[in-house]
Motif scaffolding. Structure first.
Motif, short mmCIF file in Angstrom:
data_model
loop_
_atom_site.label_atom_id
_atom_site.label_comp_id
_atom_site.label_asym_id
_atom_site.label_seq_id
_atom_site.Cartn_x
_atom_site.Cartn_y
_atom_site.Cartn_z
N ARG A 195 -3.85 -6.74 13.19
CA ARG A 195 -4.09 -7.51 11.97
C ARG A 195 -5.15 -6.86 11.08
N ARG A 196 -5.91 -5.90 11.63
CA ARG A 196 -6.92 -5.20 10.82
C ARG A 196 -6.29 -4.17 9.90
N GLN A 197 -5.10 -3.72 10.25
CA GLN A 197 -4.40 -2.74 9.41
C GLN A 197 -4.02 -3.40 8.08
N ARG A 198 -4.08 -2.59 7.03
CA ARG A 198 -3.59 -3.05 5.74
C ARG A 198 -2.35 -2.24 5.41
N LEU A 199 -1.22 -2.91 5.35
CA LEU A 199 0.04 -2.27 5.01
C LEU A 199 0.32 -2.52 3.53
N LEU A 200 0.71 -1.48 2.83
CA LEU A 200 0.86 -1.54 1.38
C LEU A 200 2.32 -1.52 0.97
N TYR A 201 2.63 -2.32 -0.02
CA TYR A 201 3.98 -2.42 -0.58
C TYR A 201 3.86 -2.53 -2.10
N THR A 202 4.84 -2.01 -2.82
CA THR A 202 4.87 -2.29 -4.26
C THR A 202 5.49 -3.67 -4.45
N ARG A 239 7.40 4.85 -2.30
CA ARG A 239 8.30 5.70 -1.50
C ARG A 239 8.13 5.47 0.00
N ASN A 240 7.05 4.82 0.40
CA ASN A 240 6.75 4.59 1.83
C ASN A 240 6.32 3.14 2.04
N PRO A 241 7.24 2.19 1.85
CA PRO A 241 6.87 0.77 1.98
C PRO A 241 6.24 0.49 3.35
N GLY A 242 5.14 -0.24 3.34
CA GLY A 242 4.45 -0.58 4.57
C GLY A 242 3.49 0.51 5.03
N ILE A 243 3.20 1.46 4.15
CA ILE A 243 2.30 2.55 4.51
C ILE A 243 0.90 1.99 4.79
N ARG A 244 0.27 2.55 5.81
CA ARG A 244 -1.10 2.16 6.13
C ARG A 244 -2.05 2.86 5.17
N ASP A 300 -1.21 -6.92 -9.69
CA ASP A 300 0.09 -7.25 -9.10
C ASP A 300 1.11 -6.11 -9.13
N PHE A 301 0.65 -4.88 -8.93
CA PHE A 301 1.56 -3.75 -8.78
C PHE A 301 1.78 -3.42 -7.31
N ILE A 302 0.77 -3.74 -6.50
CA ILE A 302 0.82 -3.49 -5.06
C ILE A 302 0.32 -4.74 -4.34
N CYS A 303 0.93 -5.02 -3.18
CA CYS A 303 0.42 -6.09 -2.33
C CYS A 303 0.06 -5.50 -0.98
N GLN A 304 -0.87 -6.18 -0.30
CA GLN A 304 -1.34 -5.75 1.02
C GLN A 304 -0.98 -6.83 2.03
N GLU A 305 -0.51 -6.39 3.19
CA GLU A 305 -0.21 -7.33 4.27
C GLU A 305 -0.85 -6.80 5.54
N PRO A 306 -1.29 -7.69 6.41
CA PRO A 306 -1.86 -7.23 7.69
C PRO A 306 -0.75 -6.67 8.58
N GLY A 307 -1.10 -5.75 9.46
CA GLY A 307 -0.15 -5.18 10.40
C GLY A 307 0.33 -6.23 11.39
#
Length: 158
Positions: free
Chosen positions: A92-99, A50-55, A81-88
Motif C-alpha cells: 500500500r506504500r507504493q504509488r501506482l500512476l495512471y493517466t 504508455r505504462n499504466p500502473g507504473i510505480r 486531473d491529468f494523472i491519478c495515483q493509487e496504492p499498490g
C-alpha cells in the motif's frame, strides 16, 4: 568513415539533432504552454500513459531525474486531473500512476503532433527508412540501457 574522421566532431549531425529536437518538441510545447506545463510534464504524462500502473520509482529510473523534480511536476499533473495515483495492491506504500481520461486525451493530442512530424519526414525518405531510423536511434541509446528500453517500448530493436 576513415580513422582520421572518426575523431572529428560531427557538428553536422550534432546540430541536426538539436534542430530536430527543437522542432519535435516545439509542436507539443504550444499546447503544453497553454496549460502552464513544460517538457517535464510531457515526459511524465507520456510514460505514465504508455505504462499504466507504473510505480513512481520506475518512472524515476526511466526519466533519470530526482525525486524532487518529479514530485513538483507530478503534483501539478495530479492536482489538475491529468494523472491519478493509487496504492499498490500488495504494498500500500507504493504509488501506482495512471493517466485520467483528461490525461489520456491530452496525451493523444501531443502524440498526434509528434507522429505527424515523424510520418512526414519518413514519407520523404526511401522505403524502409523507418527501420533504419529506428535502428539508428536505438543504437544511440547507452549500450547498458538498450535491452531495458527495448522491453519498455515493447519491441526488440537490433
Amino acid at each position: 568513415m576513415s580513422k582520421k574522421d572518426i575523431n572529428s566532431p560531427r557538428f553536422d549531425l550534432i546540430e541536426l539533432f538539436f534542430f530536430a529536437y527543437r522542432d519535435f518538441t516545439g509542436d507539443p510545447d504550444v499546447l503544453l504552454d497553454e496549460l502552464g506545463f513544460g517538457r517535464a510534464h510531457h515526459r511524465v504524462l507520456h510514460f505514465v500513459h504508455r505504462n499504466p500502473g507504473i510505480r513512481v520509482s520506475d518512472l524515476l529510473d526511466i526519466l533519470k531525474i530526482t525525486k524532487q523534480s518529479l514530485g513538483r511536476v507530478l503534483k501539478q499533473l495530479v492536482d489538475e486531473d491529468f494523472i491519478c495515483q493509487e496504492p499498490g495492491a500488495l504494498d500500500r506504500r507504493q504509488r501506482l500512476l495512471y493517466t485520467t481520461e483528461k490525461g489520456t486525451k491530452f496525451c493523444a493530442q501531443l502524440s498526434k503532433l509528434q507522429t505527424q512530424r515523424i510520418n512526414k519526414a519518413i514519407s520523404l525518405m526511401p522505403d524502409g527508412s523507418d527501420d533504419i531510423v529506428r535502428q539508428f536511434l536505438y543504437l544511440m541509446i547507452d549500450e547498458n540501457d538498450r535491452s531495458e528500453v527495448a522491453r519498455l517500448i515493447g519491441k526488440e530493436t537490433d
